[in-house]
Scaffold this motif. Structure first.
Motif, PDB file in Angstrom:
ATOM      1  N   SER A 201      15.383  48.397 -17.063  1.00 34.46           N
ATOM      2  CA  SER A 201      14.182  47.645 -16.699  1.00 34.46           C
ATOM      3  C   SER A 201      14.475  46.614 -15.622  1.00 34.46           C
ATOM      4  O   SER A 201      15.600  46.138 -15.479  1.00 34.46           O
ATOM      5  CB  SER A 201      13.607  46.929 -17.927  1.00 34.46           C
ATOM      6  N   TRP A 202      13.432  46.296 -14.898  1.00 30.63           N
ATOM      7  CA  TRP A 202      13.521  45.188 -13.957  1.00 30.63           C
ATOM      8  C   TRP A 202      13.727  43.899 -14.739  1.00 30.63           C
ATOM      9  O   TRP A 202      13.133  43.713 -15.806  1.00 30.63           O
ATOM     10  CB  TRP A 202      12.229  45.088 -13.144  1.00 30.63           C
ATOM     11  N   PRO A 203      14.554  43.006 -14.207  1.00 29.39           N
ATOM     12  CA  PRO A 203      14.793  41.755 -14.937  1.00 29.39           C
ATOM     13  C   PRO A 203      13.623  40.784 -14.780  1.00 29.39           C
ATOM     14  O   PRO A 203      12.835  40.866 -13.838  1.00 29.39           O
ATOM     15  CB  PRO A 203      16.050  41.195 -14.269  1.00 29.39           C
ATOM     16  N   ARG A 204      13.510  39.905 -15.727  1.00 27.71           N
ATOM     17  CA  ARG A 204      12.527  38.819 -15.601  1.00 27.71           C
ATOM     18  C   ARG A 204      13.099  37.754 -14.673  1.00 27.71           C
ATOM     19  O   ARG A 204      14.259  37.360 -14.817  1.00 27.71           O
ATOM     20  CB  ARG A 204      12.231  38.228 -16.965  1.00 27.71           C
ATOM     21  N   THR A 205      12.328  37.306 -13.733  1.00 28.02           N
ATOM     22  CA  THR A 205      12.789  36.287 -12.784  1.00 28.02           C
ATOM     23  C   THR A 205      12.113  34.960 -13.111  1.00 28.02           C
ATOM     24  O   THR A 205      10.908  34.793 -12.869  1.00 28.02           O
ATOM     25  CB  THR A 205      12.460  36.694 -11.336  1.00 28.02           C
ATOM     26  N   PRO A 206      12.849  34.007 -13.682  1.00 29.88           N
ATOM     27  CA  PRO A 206      12.243  32.693 -13.991  1.00 29.88           C
ATOM     28  C   PRO A 206      11.737  32.016 -12.724  1.00 29.88           C
ATOM     29  O   PRO A 206      12.225  32.254 -11.607  1.00 29.88           O
ATOM     30  CB  PRO A 206      13.403  31.923 -14.634  1.00 29.88           C
ATOM     31  N   ARG A 207      10.770  31.149 -12.892  1.00 29.73           N
ATOM     32  CA  ARG A 207      10.150  30.499 -11.743  1.00 29.73           C
ATOM     33  C   ARG A 207      11.091  29.542 -11.032  1.00 29.73           C
ATOM     34  O   ARG A 207      10.883  29.225  -9.853  1.00 29.73           O
ATOM     35  CB  ARG A 207       8.903  29.751 -12.195  1.00 29.73           C
ATOM     36  N   ASP A 208      12.128  29.059 -11.734  1.00 28.94           N
ATOM     37  CA  ASP A 208      13.034  28.114 -11.083  1.00 28.94           C
ATOM     38  C   ASP A 208      14.135  28.818 -10.303  1.00 28.94           C
ATOM     39  O   ASP A 208      15.038  28.173  -9.775  1.00 28.94           O
ATOM     40  CB  ASP A 208      13.641  27.166 -12.122  1.00 28.94           C
ATOM     41  N   LEU A 209      14.097  30.168 -10.222  1.00 26.35           N
ATOM     42  CA  LEU A 209      15.059  30.911  -9.421  1.00 26.35           C
ATOM     43  C   LEU A 209      14.400  31.378  -8.129  1.00 26.35           C
ATOM     44  O   LEU A 209      13.183  31.564  -8.074  1.00 26.35           O
ATOM     45  CB  LEU A 209      15.572  32.131 -10.193  1.00 26.35           C
ATOM     46  N   PRO A 210      15.171  31.605  -7.088  1.00 25.23           N
ATOM     47  CA  PRO A 210      14.612  32.163  -5.850  1.00 25.23           C
ATOM     48  C   PRO A 210      14.170  33.599  -6.091  1.00 25.23           C
ATOM     49  O   PRO A 210      14.418  34.167  -7.146  1.00 25.23           O
ATOM     50  CB  PRO A 210      15.793  32.079  -4.873  1.00 25.23           C
ATOM     51  N   PRO A 211      13.523  34.236  -5.113  1.00 29.57           N
ATOM     52  CA  PRO A 211      13.024  35.608  -5.311  1.00 29.57           C
ATOM     53  C   PRO A 211      14.147  36.592  -5.615  1.00 29.57           C
ATOM     54  O   PRO A 211      15.297  36.408  -5.197  1.00 29.57           O
ATOM     55  CB  PRO A 211      12.322  35.926  -3.991  1.00 29.57           C
ATOM     56  N   GLN A 215      13.182  42.465  -4.181  1.00 30.58           N
ATOM     57  CA  GLN A 215      11.842  42.030  -3.798  1.00 30.58           C
ATOM     58  C   GLN A 215      11.880  41.295  -2.463  1.00 30.58           C
ATOM     59  O   GLN A 215      11.021  41.499  -1.592  1.00 30.58           O
ATOM     60  CB  GLN A 215      11.267  41.138  -4.891  1.00 30.58           C
ATOM     61  N   ALA A 216      12.892  40.444  -2.287  1.00 32.11           N
ATOM     62  CA  ALA A 216      13.018  39.694  -1.041  1.00 32.11           C
ATOM     63  C   ALA A 216      13.265  40.639   0.141  1.00 32.11           C
ATOM     64  O   ALA A 216      12.661  40.505   1.209  1.00 32.11           O
ATOM     65  CB  ALA A 216      14.138  38.676  -1.162  1.00 32.11           C
ATOM     66  N   LEU A 217      14.148  41.617  -0.048  1.00 39.36           N
ATOM     67  CA  LEU A 217      14.459  42.555   1.030  1.00 39.36           C
ATOM     68  C   LEU A 217      13.272  43.452   1.364  1.00 39.36           C
ATOM     69  O   LEU A 217      13.137  43.919   2.500  1.00 39.36           O
ATOM     70  CB  LEU A 217      15.657  43.419   0.636  1.00 39.36           C
ATOM     71  N   ALA A 218      12.400  43.704   0.392  1.00 37.83           N
ATOM     72  CA  ALA A 218      11.224  44.543   0.634  1.00 37.83           C
ATOM     73  C   ALA A 218      10.141  43.799   1.383  1.00 37.83           C
ATOM     74  O   ALA A 218       9.154  44.398   1.806  1.00 37.83           O
ATOM     75  CB  ALA A 218      10.676  45.079  -0.685  1.00 37.83           C
ATOM     76  N   GLY A 219      10.284  42.464   1.525  1.00 38.18           N
ATOM     77  CA  GLY A 219       9.328  41.705   2.313  1.00 38.18           C
ATOM     78  C   GLY A 219       8.190  41.112   1.533  1.00 38.18           C
ATOM     79  O   GLY A 219       7.216  40.655   2.132  1.00 38.18           O
ATOM     80  N   ASN A 220       8.272  41.093   0.209  1.00 34.71           N
ATOM     81  CA  ASN A 220       7.196  40.465  -0.567  1.00 34.71           C
ATOM     82  C   ASN A 220       7.787  39.409  -1.497  1.00 34.71           C
ATOM     83  O   ASN A 220       7.577  39.416  -2.697  1.00 34.71           O
ATOM     84  CB  ASN A 220       6.403  41.509  -1.359  1.00 34.71           C
ATOM     85  N   SER A 221       8.533  38.531  -0.915  1.00 36.21           N
ATOM     86  CA  SER A 221       9.221  37.512  -1.698  1.00 36.21           C
ATOM     87  C   SER A 221       8.267  36.532  -2.351  1.00 36.21           C
ATOM     88  O   SER A 221       8.642  35.830  -3.283  1.00 36.21           O
ATOM     89  CB  SER A 221      10.209  36.749  -0.803  1.00 36.21           C
ATOM     90  N   ASN A 222       7.054  36.458  -1.859  1.00 34.35           N
ATOM     91  CA  ASN A 222       6.088  35.533  -2.464  1.00 34.35           C
ATOM     92  C   ASN A 222       5.128  36.230  -3.436  1.00 34.35           C
ATOM     93  O   ASN A 222       4.253  35.602  -4.010  1.00 34.35           O
ATOM     94  CB  ASN A 222       5.259  34.847  -1.365  1.00 34.35           C
ATOM     95  N   GLY A 223       5.290  37.565  -3.594  1.00 33.60           N
ATOM     96  CA  GLY A 223       4.382  38.309  -4.458  1.00 33.60           C
ATOM     97  C   GLY A 223       4.779  38.222  -5.912  1.00 33.60           C
ATOM     98  O   GLY A 223       5.818  37.682  -6.287  1.00 33.60           O
ATOM     99  N   ALA A 224       3.907  38.769  -6.731  1.00 32.29           N
ATOM    100  CA  ALA A 224       4.177  38.779  -8.166  1.00 32.29           C
ATOM    101  C   ALA A 224       5.332  39.726  -8.462  1.00 32.29           C
ATOM    102  O   ALA A 224       5.463  40.784  -7.851  1.00 32.29           O
ATOM    103  CB  ALA A 224       2.922  39.217  -8.917  1.00 32.29           C
ATOM    104  N   HIS A 225       6.162  39.322  -9.419  1.00 30.27           N
ATOM    105  CA  HIS A 225       7.324  40.139  -9.756  1.00 30.27           C
ATOM    106  C   HIS A 225       6.912  41.297 -10.648  1.00 30.27           C
ATOM    107  O   HIS A 225       6.068  41.160 -11.526  1.00 30.27           O
ATOM    108  CB  HIS A 225       8.376  39.282 -10.461  1.00 30.27           C
ATOM    109  N   TYR A 226       7.508  42.452 -10.420  1.00 32.18           N
ATOM    110  CA  TYR A 226       7.202  43.638 -11.221  1.00 32.18           C
ATOM    111  C   TYR A 226       7.960  43.585 -12.539  1.00 32.18           C
ATOM    112  O   TYR A 226       9.148  43.278 -12.580  1.00 32.18           O
ATOM    113  CB  TYR A 226       7.573  44.899 -10.442  1.00 32.18           C
ATOM    114  N   ASP A 227       7.270  43.932 -13.626  1.00 35.27           N
ATOM    115  CA  ASP A 227       7.880  43.924 -14.953  1.00 35.27           C
ATOM    116  C   ASP A 227       7.721  45.317 -15.546  1.00 35.27           C
ATOM    117  O   ASP A 227       6.732  45.626 -16.205  1.00 35.27           O
ATOM    118  CB  ASP A 227       7.201  42.878 -15.846  1.00 35.27           C
ATOM    119  N   GLY A 228       8.680  46.174 -15.257  1.00 41.47           N
ATOM    120  CA  GLY A 228       8.592  47.553 -15.742  1.00 41.47           C
ATOM    121  C   GLY A 228       9.943  48.225 -15.683  1.00 41.47           C
ATOM    122  O   GLY A 228      10.995  47.576 -15.628  1.00 41.47           O
ATOM    123  N   SER A 229       9.950  49.562 -15.705  1.00 44.75           N
ATOM    124  CA  SER A 229      11.206  50.315 -15.752  1.00 44.75           C
ATOM    125  C   SER A 229      11.679  50.674 -14.349  1.00 44.75           C
ATOM    126  O   SER A 229      10.904  50.747 -13.396  1.00 44.75           O
ATOM    127  CB  SER A 229      11.016  51.589 -16.571  1.00 44.75           C
TER     128      SER A 229
END
Length: 687
Positions: A201-211, A215-229
């Motif tokens: 699964s994709w890891p959970r990214t706490p809000r106090d961590l950078p992107p 996700q950052a390399l894909a160019g959507n560092s400010n978007g919502a994080h995906y929570d799935g497999s």
């Protein structure tokens, strides 16, 4: 309850009252039992919803998910991805630089400078610069000079526990303060493995961590994080992995780096380790694939964390983000599964129908997760094993409650109807009380009559206390055979038994059931008097007759007593067949009309006879399971030939009688054929 009329008569008064009491009590279930059943069904819902989190089922859920992931990957093999390049530290790099941990940063600085000139689309560095090294100044200078968007690994002591000490995080924070204003930014590299070290699964990214790095390399560092497999891919070519991977050593020198310009230009470059002893994870497919096979080598047993990041990055670029099932959907499915198990347990259908239903439900449990996986639904939290466990728990809980209720129903039936009707008829009436008003209907049935030869004379020689146990033991065994083969015991006449197949319930295999019961009854009666205390008594031979035909079946009797029975020529014929055994020296006789509906080959022909009181001859057969099949077939063929006028068939018949000199029935059969001649029949004059 309607009164049962038999020539103006009605039910016995006690029966009507008892049946009324039974109908009032059929639906009553003690509160305690209902409460326990309800709690077990609630537990089944919990299991069907949360089996991923339960210790006893989480392992099985992981295996099931891994199988689905492997199937999905096999369904869509992938060519090598032209958008991503892995630049890796290898054991050879460690040997050349003389550094194992931390990894050499001088070679990293040179590689970054050369990659920057080769116009990579972006660079992601999966290496923590959290410990001081002599090459730090050179690396810092290179990072400040980068023109390519670069994301450098960041970790937090608050989220990485013992793997990240506060002083290490302090050095990271200081490094990024120094790089402020450059094109280098921090990115979280935190991965979350399951208990078996598999990354699903994709890891959970706490809000106090950078992107997150992908996700950052894909160019959507400010978007919502995906929570799935994570959707891993199988390489279409076993010799070419999904991602091109090149040693970092090749980029340390400008000359060798320039030769690889086509592999870098326009790609996203991920830099990290591909080392056998660190930062490696198992994939769902790798857990199942056999590395000793060509297919298994397409999925390595484990992969570096850098490749996990690359897989998630490709998943983002492809927008292959499975749709989550959602909590409401999982709850709904859990309830439906439990309801299916409960309702299946309550079904009162034929075994083959129940088998079809069970097969359909099991197919649903197995096929649905695979189907959802293939259409883009995320099955990472889908409790496929929990469905089966929840269904089974609901089925068993409901089945236990139904059995308890059925036990109560049987007690009601015994109290209300047991004195007036056979037990199997009582069970049918309990399921449909209106059947008690049945007055008569025409049905095709198989009728079976038995009689114990010489028992009346024997009973005169025995004491009364000896007769009852002996007769009861005999009748118990004979009745058990009838019931085991689905027959209805019509009545007892002294030591004789009358049984039916086809009423009150008809089955497609009633003929086979009746024939098999006849075979077993003949064998049982033959052996009965040789066992235990019966050996000293020596009961006579049991005679059995079976015929097939139409009869009127229903409740017949007087005002205060009635009986479910059958009336008609088929009953008379079966009784005559039983009696004919004495004259024909056989143990059992079944009419050809009945035998041809049984598909049994354990009988031998005994010719045609005219039963006492009848004018039409009937073809009869005798049970002969102990006679070899070849001899039974030869006997049948010889009789058919002789009956058609071939007198030479007598040679075969005499040869068979010579082989069985003690077989009185066979000897008499051949004698009758010779006496009557071809195409004729033997006439019985006594009942």
């Amino acid at each position: 309850m309607d009164a049962v009329r038999q020539g103006g008569s009605s039910d016995p008064p006690g029966a009507a009252a008892s049946i009324a009491d039974a109908k009032r009590g059929l639906g009553s279930v003690p509160f305690a039992r209902a409460l326990v059943t309800g709690l077990l069904l609630a537990l089944a819902v919990v299991v069907a919803r949360f089996s991923w989190d339960l210790p006893m089922s989480s392992f099985a859920e992981r295996v099931a998910f891994d199988v689905r992931s492997l199937q999905a990957a096999m369904h869509r093999p992938a060519a090598q991805d032209p958008r991503i390049l892995l630049v890796v530290y290898t054991p050879a790099t460690q040997e050349a630089t003389g550094k194992r941990s931390p990894l050499d940063r001088a070679i990293l600085a040179r590689a970054l400078a050369n990659l920057d000139r080769l116009r990579a689309k972006a660079v992601g560095i999966d290496i923590l610069i959290d410990q001081p090294q002599p090459e730090d100044d050179a690396l810092r200078s290179t990072l400040r000079a980068m023109r390519t968007p670069t994301w450098l690994a960041y970790a937090s002591a608050a989220h990485n526990g013992a793997d990240m000490q506060p002083w290490q995080q302090a050095r990271l924070d200081a490094l990024f303060r120094d790089l402020r204003g450059s094109r280098v930014r921090p990115a979280s590299i935190h991965l979350e493995a399951d208990g078996d070290n598999a990354i699903r699964s994709w890891p959970r990214t706490p809000r106090d961590l950078p992107p997150f790095l992908p996700q950052a390399l894909a160019g959507n560092s400010n978007g919502a994080h995906y929570d799935g497999s994570i959707r891993y891919r199988m390489p279409a070519d076993p010799e070419r992995q999904v991602f091109l991977s090149l040693p970092i050593d090749l980029f340390a020198q400008p000359e060798t780096a320039a030769a690889l310009a086509d592999q870098v230009r326009g790609r996203i470059v991920l830099i990290g380790g591909d080392l056998p002893d660190s930062d490696r994870f198992v994939t769902p497919e790798g857990r199942l694939a056999n590395p000793d096979t060509a297919f298994g080598r397409q999925f390595r047993e484990n992969i570096p964390g850098l490749e996990v990041h690359a897989t998630m990055l490709a998943q983002l670029l492809d927008t292959r983000m499975p749709t989550p099932t959602g909590a409401s959907g999982l709850w709904l499915l859990a309830f439906l599964v439990v309801l299916a198990g409960a309702f299946t347990a309550m079904l009162d259908v034929r075994p083959w129908v129940l088998g079809v239903i069970l097969g359909g439900e099991m197919a649903f449990f197995i096929a649905t997760p695979f189907w959802l996986q293939n259409i883009g639904v995320d099955t990472r939290d889908l409790p496929a094993v929990g469905w089966v466990a929840g269904w089974l728990l609901a089925f068993m809980a409901t089945e236990a409650a139904v059995r308890a209720l059925s036990s109560e129903q049987r007690r009601f039936a015994q109290a209300a109807l047991g004195k007036y009707l056979p037990r199997d008829i009582a069970a049918e009436i309990l399921r449909d009380p209106d059947k008690l008003s049945l007055t008569g209907e025409k049905r095709a049935i198989f009728a079976l009559f038995t009689d114990l030869e010489g028992f009346t004379r024997l009973s005169h020689r025995l004491r009364p206390e000896e007769v009852a146990p002996l007769l009861n033991a005999y009748l118990d065994g004979m009745c058990e055979i009838v019931l085991r083969h689905g027959g209805t015991i019509d009545k007892f006449v002294g030591d004789a038994i009358v049984a039916l197949w086809g009423a009150p319930i008809a089955r497609d295999d009633d003929g086979e059931r009746a024939a098999n019961a006849m075979l077993e009854m003949v064998a049982f009666a033959r052996d009965f008097s040789t066992r235990g205390d019966q050996a000293a008594v020596r009961l006579g031979r049991t005679r059995v007759g079976v015929h097939y035909g139409e009869a009127i079946v229903g409740n017949f009797g007087g005002r205060d007593r009635f009986q479910y029975t059958a009336l008609g020529d088929v009953m008379n014929a079966a009784a005559r067949l039983e009696s004919a055994n004495k004259a024909l020296k056989t143990a059992g006789l079944i009419s050809a009309t009945a035998l041809e509906r049984s598909n049994s080959d354990a009988f031998r022909p005994m010719g045609r006879v005219t039963l006492a009181g009848r004018s039409t001859p009937i073809e009869v057969w005798e049970p002969a399971p102990d006679m070899p099949f070849a001899d039974r077939r030869a006997l049948a063929q010889a009789w058919t030939a002789f009956d058609a006028g071939d007198l030479s068939a007598l040679n075969t018949l005499h040869a068979l009688t010579a082989r069985y000199p003690d077989d009185a029935a066979l000897q008499f059969f051949v004698y009758r054929l010779e006496d009557c001649g071809p195409g004729r029949h033997f006439e019985l004059r006594e009942k």
